[in-house]
Design an enzyme around this catalytic site. Structure first.
Site, PDB file in Angstrom:
ATOM      1  N   ASP A  10       6.781 -16.606  42.385  1.00 10.51           N
ATOM      2  CA  ASP A  10       6.004 -16.998  43.505  1.00 10.51           C
ATOM      3  C   ASP A  10       4.703 -17.403  43.182  1.00 10.51           C
ATOM      4  OD1 ASP A  10       8.315 -15.991  44.742  1.00 10.51           O
ATOM      5  OD2 ASP A  10       7.319 -13.934  44.435  1.00 10.51           O
TER       6      ASP A  10
ATOM      7  N   HIS B   4      11.585 -20.708  47.004  1.00  7.05           N
ATOM      8  CA  HIS B   4      10.399 -21.697  46.782  1.00  7.05           C
ATOM      9  C   HIS B   4      10.072 -22.225  48.077  1.00  7.05           C
ATOM     10  CE1 HIS B   4      12.194 -22.306  42.307  1.00  7.05           C
ATOM     11  NE2 HIS B   4      11.586 -21.144  42.725  1.00  7.05           N
TER      12      HIS B   4
END
Ligand code: GDP
Ligand code: MG
Length: 430
Positions: free
Chosen positions: A12, A40
């Site tokens: 992340d 994503h």
């Protein structure tokens, strides 16, 4: 030329955004490991998307998006994600899938869920996408390469029986559930194989040709160094390697073709799942950092779970860059720190009374305490700034201190979630 975009930390870090942005100058984007447990986030002219399985180049019509052999291929999630993006106005992307990719079977997801339930409070914090059972089977040589689906019923049934005999032993005796519906599994395979047939290709052969034609290839990693099964915080890791070097295997290219490694790291830390996280913060401090974080807060793109958050960790990040082999560092989400009067950076760990700056093995990591150096905040919104020189002095001090301590050149700065929120910089280290 091959360029890898990979995570330095716990995942992340903003790899999706960086990949989508760099894809403007690429011909091919390829996912080389992991599966639909990725999240994503990409913000562009079509809207805001959380991609799980599709490569982050799918918003560019002139590039080929590939799922490499190293990926855990969830057919239903692939079909749904394609339908989802096209329903939101994105033109049908150009997709190719390796004919050696292995398939996420329904029992992998079932086992992931049952094991997390069994472990209860001691669980790994899995996204229950079937990843660990999938990769375990791959290396135990009872996985399914997609090409095997295109065989006669009797051949398929023979393999189903062989695998189900092993699975049933655990399902019935450990989890007290019913065994696998073997006929049902045969139908499951037959219902899905034709949907993916048009995308299958000998990807390594295609890439070999593309590289000879000087095409630009982006390898898109999932998660980050801390989640690598060898170099990460084992056992609180994922089950495939998110390290750039593994891109060669998971895509099927020679390692020497990887010329640039863009290691993505966020201006503070976040992590999902269990495991030691030395610079983690708690309470109100964590709530503010989480809610200011990312684009609309640090909540899992796949699960919606609140992410654990903390200050930038130089010990972990220096290690993360080293294992990735960073040629460039992309420093992301810097804009979100604009609310802080003071910004701590974890510069060392205290381990049993000694200060260390080299990342330790997991058993020692558990006992490490953070040592902070505090920076003055810049207290303004830096989104929209396009030139490095135009950033506030306090922001540059923060970036340059981190760069110097990392020892890797920060050449890309992301100061907002959108494609255009990006600053390219000439680093003194390069
Ligand atoms: P990935 O898994 O590495 O692709 O990262 P995620 O997409 O899961 O998480 C990164 C979060 O930060 C997402 O919410 C992104 O939209 C957001 N993001 C990425 N870069 C920036 C940035 O420079 N500024 C801000 N504010 N958000 C960003
Ligand atoms: Mg993510």
């Amino acid at each position: 030329m091959v360029k890898a975009v990979v995570g330095v930390n716990w995942g992340d870090e903003g790899k999706g955004k960086i990949t989508d942005t760099l894809a403007e100058k690429a011909d091919i984007v390829i996912r080389f490991q992991g599966g639909a447990n990725a999240g994503h986030t990409i913000v562009n002219d079509y809207g805001k998307f959380a991609l799980h399985l599709l490569p982050s180049g799918v918003f560019h019509q002139d590039i080929v998006n590939i799922l490499g052999n190293g990926v855990a291929f969830d057919i239903d999630k692939f079909v749904n994600e394609m339908a989802d993006i096209t329903s939101k106005g994105v033109p049908e992307p150009n997709i190719m899938i390796s004919d050696r990719i292995q398939v996420m079977m329904p029992y992998h997801i079932l086992f992931d869920t049952l094991e997390e339930e069994r472990l209860a409070g001691k669980s790994f914090g899995s996204t229950k996408s079937g990843i660990a059972p999938f990769y375990s089977d791959k290396f135990a040589k009872i996985g399914w390469q997609i090409n095997e689906f295109f065989q006669d019923d009797d051949v398929l049934m023979e393999k189903i029986n062989r695998v189900a005999d092993i699975k049933d032993a655990v399902l019935i005796n450990l989890y007290h559930k019913e065994g696998i519906d073997r006929k049902g599994l045969l139908n499951w395979i037959k219902e899905r194989r034709d949907k993916v047939k048009p995308y299958l290709k000998d990807v390594s052969l295609y890439l070999d040709k593309a590289l000879k034609e000087n095409k630009t290839v982006l390898l898109e990693g999932q998660l980050g160094t801390m989640k690598d099964p060898d170099h990460g915080i084992y056992p609180m890791v994922t089950s495939s390697s998110p390290i750039a070097g593994y891109g060669a295997i998971g895509a099927g290219i020679p390692p020497y073709e990887i010329k640039e490694i863009v290691a993505v790291t966020k201006a503070y830390s976040s992590a999902v799942g269990a495991g030691a996280f030395v610079s983690e913060v708690f309470g109100d401090e964590a709530v503010s950092l989480r809610n200011h974080g990312g684009d609309g807060g640090e909540y899992g793109a796949t699960t919606g779970r609140p992410r654990r958050v903390g200050w930038y960790d130089l010990v972990a990040s220096k290690y993360g860059c080293r294992l990735q082999g960073a040629t460039d560092v992309a420093f992301t989400v810097l804009d979100d720190l604009g609310y802080l009067d003071e910004i701590p950076v974890c510069v060392a760990y205290e381990l049993d009374g000694k200060e260390i700056t080299d990342f330790p093995v997991t058993k020692d990591l558990e006992r490490c305490k953070p040592v902070y150096k505090v920076f003055k905040g810049w207290k303004c919104d830096i989104r929209g700034i396009k030139n490095y020189e135009d950033l506030p002095q306090e922001t540059k001090d923060y970036v340059e201190f981190i760069e110097e301590k990392l020892g890797y050149p920060i050449t890309i700065i992301s100061n907002g979630p959108a494609r255009e929120d990006i600053i390219y910089r000439k680093s003194p280290l390069k």
